[in-house]
Design a protein around this motif. Sequence first.
Motif, PDB file in Angstrom:
ATOM      1  N   TRP A  23     194.907  75.363 -37.468  1.00  0.00           N
ATOM      2  CA  TRP A  23     194.112  76.536 -37.825  1.00  0.00           C
ATOM      3  C   TRP A  23     194.874  77.537 -38.668  1.00  0.00           C
ATOM      4  O   TRP A  23     196.096  77.485 -38.750  1.00  0.00           O
ATOM      5  CB  TRP A  23     193.584  77.239 -36.576  1.00  0.00           C
ATOM      6  CG  TRP A  23     194.572  77.444 -35.456  1.00  0.00           C
ATOM      7  CD1 TRP A  23     194.645  76.711 -34.304  1.00  0.00           C
ATOM      8  CD2 TRP A  23     195.611  78.433 -35.351  1.00  0.00           C
ATOM      9  NE1 TRP A  23     195.655  77.184 -33.503  1.00  0.00           N
ATOM     10  CE2 TRP A  23     196.259  78.242 -34.104  1.00  0.00           C
ATOM     11  CE3 TRP A  23     196.055  79.468 -36.175  1.00  0.00           C
ATOM     12  CZ2 TRP A  23     197.321  79.036 -33.682  1.00  0.00           C
ATOM     13  CZ3 TRP A  23     197.121  80.254 -35.758  1.00  0.00           C
ATOM     14  CH2 TRP A  23     197.739  80.032 -34.517  1.00  0.00           C
ATOM     15  N   CYS A  41     189.692  81.293 -38.660  1.00  0.00           N
ATOM     16  CA  CYS A  41     189.130  82.348 -37.823  1.00  0.00           C
ATOM     17  C   CYS A  41     189.444  83.695 -38.461  1.00  0.00           C
ATOM     18  O   CYS A  41     190.615  84.026 -38.684  1.00  0.00           O
ATOM     19  CB  CYS A  41     189.711  82.304 -36.407  1.00  0.00           C
ATOM     20  SG  CYS A  41     189.067  83.587 -35.316  1.00  0.00           S
ATOM     21  N   ASP A  66     192.003  77.381 -27.977  1.00  0.00           N
ATOM     22  CA  ASP A  66     191.897  76.228 -27.084  1.00  0.00           C
ATOM     23  C   ASP A  66     191.176  75.041 -27.714  1.00  0.00           C
ATOM     24  O   ASP A  66     191.404  73.898 -27.307  1.00  0.00           O
ATOM     25  CB  ASP A  66     191.169  76.617 -25.790  1.00  0.00           C
ATOM     26  CG  ASP A  66     191.982  77.545 -24.912  1.00  0.00           C
ATOM     27  OD1 ASP A  66     193.217  77.666 -25.124  1.00  0.00           O
ATOM     28  OD2 ASP A  66     191.385  78.173 -24.010  1.00  0.00           O
ATOM     29  N   HIS A  67     190.314  75.292 -28.688  1.00  0.00           N
ATOM     30  CA  HIS A  67     189.481  74.224 -29.240  1.00  0.00           C
ATOM     31  C   HIS A  67     189.883  73.760 -30.636  1.00  0.00           C
ATOM     32  O   HIS A  67     189.211  72.898 -31.211  1.00  0.00           O
ATOM     33  CB  HIS A  67     188.011  74.647 -29.222  1.00  0.00           C
ATOM     34  CG  HIS A  67     187.469  74.756 -27.830  1.00  0.00           C
ATOM     35  ND1 HIS A  67     187.399  75.952 -27.161  1.00  0.00           N
ATOM     36  CD2 HIS A  67     187.021  73.804 -26.981  1.00  0.00           C
ATOM     37  CE1 HIS A  67     186.908  75.738 -25.952  1.00  0.00           C
ATOM     38  NE2 HIS A  67     186.675  74.451 -25.812  1.00  0.00           N
ATOM     39  N   HIS A  68     190.949  74.311 -31.177  1.00  0.00           N
ATOM     40  CA  HIS A  68     191.416  73.890 -32.499  1.00  0.00           C
ATOM     41  C   HIS A  68     192.923  73.648 -32.447  1.00  0.00           C
ATOM     42  O   HIS A  68     193.678  74.534 -32.023  1.00  0.00           O
ATOM     43  CB  HIS A  68     191.106  74.953 -33.556  1.00  0.00           C
ATOM     44  CG  HIS A  68     189.648  75.161 -33.771  1.00  0.00           C
ATOM     45  ND1 HIS A  68     188.909  76.077 -33.047  1.00  0.00           N
ATOM     46  CD2 HIS A  68     188.774  74.554 -34.602  1.00  0.00           C
ATOM     47  CE1 HIS A  68     187.657  76.034 -33.429  1.00  0.00           C
ATOM     48  NE2 HIS A  68     187.545  75.120 -34.374  1.00  0.00           N
ATOM     49  N   ASP A  69     193.339  72.474 -32.885  1.00  0.00           N
ATOM     50  CA  ASP A  69     194.766  72.162 -32.931  1.00  0.00           C
ATOM     51  C   ASP A  69     195.422  72.669 -34.207  1.00  0.00           C
ATOM     52  O   ASP A  69     196.611  72.969 -34.220  1.00  0.00           O
ATOM     53  CB  ASP A  69     194.983  70.648 -32.821  1.00  0.00           C
ATOM     54  CG  ASP A  69     194.596  70.105 -31.461  1.00  0.00           C
ATOM     55  OD1 ASP A  69     194.759  70.828 -30.455  1.00  0.00           O
ATOM     56  OD2 ASP A  69     194.119  68.951 -31.406  1.00  0.00           O
ATOM     57  N   GLN A  90     190.609  83.267 -27.479  1.00  0.00           N
ATOM     58  CA  GLN A  90     191.212  82.205 -26.666  1.00  0.00           C
ATOM     59  C   GLN A  90     190.455  80.889 -26.833  1.00  0.00           C
ATOM     60  O   GLN A  90     191.072  79.821 -26.914  1.00  0.00           O
ATOM     61  CB  GLN A  90     191.251  82.616 -25.190  1.00  0.00           C
ATOM     62  CG  GLN A  90     192.127  81.719 -24.343  1.00  0.00           C
ATOM     63  CD  GLN A  90     193.581  81.721 -24.803  1.00  0.00           C
ATOM     64  OE1 GLN A  90     194.172  82.771 -25.033  1.00  0.00           O
ATOM     65  NE2 GLN A  90     194.166  80.539 -24.967  1.00  0.00           N
ATOM     66  N   ASN A  91     189.128  80.957 -26.897  1.00  0.00           N
ATOM     67  CA  ASN A  91     188.334  79.741 -27.113  1.00  0.00           C
ATOM     68  C   ASN A  91     188.690  79.075 -28.431  1.00  0.00           C
ATOM     69  O   ASN A  91     188.784  77.849 -28.518  1.00  0.00           O
ATOM     70  CB  ASN A  91     186.835  80.048 -27.067  1.00  0.00           C
ATOM     71  CG  ASN A  91     186.327  80.201 -25.653  1.00  0.00           C
ATOM     72  OD1 ASN A  91     186.919  79.699 -24.701  1.00  0.00           O
ATOM     73  ND2 ASN A  91     185.219  80.910 -25.512  1.00  0.00           N
ATOM     74  N   PHE A  92     188.888  79.891 -29.480  1.00  0.00           N
ATOM     75  CA  PHE A  92     189.274  79.323 -30.770  1.00  0.00           C
ATOM     76  C   PHE A  92     190.624  78.619 -30.637  1.00  0.00           C
ATOM     77  O   PHE A  92     190.781  77.488 -31.094  1.00  0.00           O
ATOM     78  CB  PHE A  92     189.337  80.411 -31.859  1.00  0.00           C
ATOM     79  CG  PHE A  92     189.629  79.847 -33.214  1.00  0.00           C
ATOM     80  CD1 PHE A  92     188.597  79.390 -34.019  1.00  0.00           C
ATOM     81  CD2 PHE A  92     190.930  79.767 -33.688  1.00  0.00           C
ATOM     82  CE1 PHE A  92     188.867  78.845 -35.272  1.00  0.00           C
ATOM     83  CE2 PHE A  92     191.215  79.233 -34.931  1.00  0.00           C
ATOM     84  CZ  PHE A  92     190.180  78.768 -35.732  1.00  0.00           C
ATOM     85  N   ASP A 101     186.670  84.966 -27.024  1.00  0.00           N
ATOM     86  CA  ASP A 101     186.410  84.194 -28.241  1.00  0.00           C
ATOM     87  C   ASP A 101     187.703  83.777 -28.936  1.00  0.00           C
ATOM     88  O   ASP A 101     187.813  82.658 -29.445  1.00  0.00           O
ATOM     89  CB  ASP A 101     185.532  84.992 -29.207  1.00  0.00           C
ATOM     90  CG  ASP A 101     184.087  85.084 -28.751  1.00  0.00           C
ATOM     91  OD1 ASP A 101     183.690  84.344 -27.826  1.00  0.00           O
ATOM     92  OD2 ASP A 101     183.351  85.909 -29.323  1.00  0.00           O
ATOM     93  N   ARG A 156     199.456  75.763 -37.980  1.00  0.00           N
ATOM     94  CA  ARG A 156     198.896  76.897 -37.218  1.00  0.00           C
ATOM     95  C   ARG A 156     199.475  78.175 -37.825  1.00  0.00           C
ATOM     96  O   ARG A 156     200.588  78.583 -37.504  1.00  0.00           O
ATOM     97  CB  ARG A 156     199.214  76.751 -35.732  1.00  0.00           C
ATOM     98  CG  ARG A 156     198.467  75.566 -35.101  1.00  0.00           C
ATOM     99  CD  ARG A 156     198.789  75.371 -33.636  1.00  0.00           C
ATOM    100  NE  ARG A 156     200.214  75.305 -33.335  1.00  0.00           N
ATOM    101  CZ  ARG A 156     200.999  74.240 -33.512  1.00  0.00           C
ATOM    102  NH1 ARG A 156     200.503  73.129 -33.983  1.00  0.00           N
ATOM    103  NH2 ARG A 156     202.276  74.289 -33.194  1.00  0.00           N
TER     104      ARG A 156
END
Length: 176
Positions: free
Chosen positions: A72, A37, A67-70, A63-65, A61, A10
């Motif tokens: 990145w 991202c 929350d949905h990617h471990d 936060q969604n990224f 958007d 990350r």
Amino acid sequence: MNNLEILGSRICIIGNSAAGKSTLAQALGRKLGLAICHLDQIAHLPHTDWQPRDKELMRIDHQNFLDHHDCWVIEGNYSYLMPERFARATVILWLDFSRWDSVYRYTKRSLENNKNRAGNLEGATTQFSFKMIRHILFHIPKNKTKYQQLIVNSGVPCIRMTSFASLRNYYKQWGL
């Protein structure tokens, strides 16, 4: 520092405009198989000449990224979103170059008008603006203290590169 494993899965990349954040994110994402991202792409309305979106929509958007990617790599600044991003990061890469070098790179890249460059806004027709030159010269230097404090407060390891030569050396070391 020649092992990419020290970066973890990350990765936050921050720094001056035109420092190479997007290109580095693309290279690391490809090499490590990480979701990417580009914050400028969620901060601006597509098919405009970099018209900003509502900050709250960008926050959602962002936060969604997260929350949905471990795994990145996220590139861009937007300091109001840094605490959330840094809380999950394994490393911060800070491209902290001379503002004059960034103005040169920004102007050069804008004149080349490479619409396919990493991090470009879909449908943007204008790549150059004097507003961005002013931003690089006067706004970015004021943010350094704020960024430094956010990094310290996060406790996340930071690799701070202060020259393009340093960045090129990391590209070589990491096999990018």
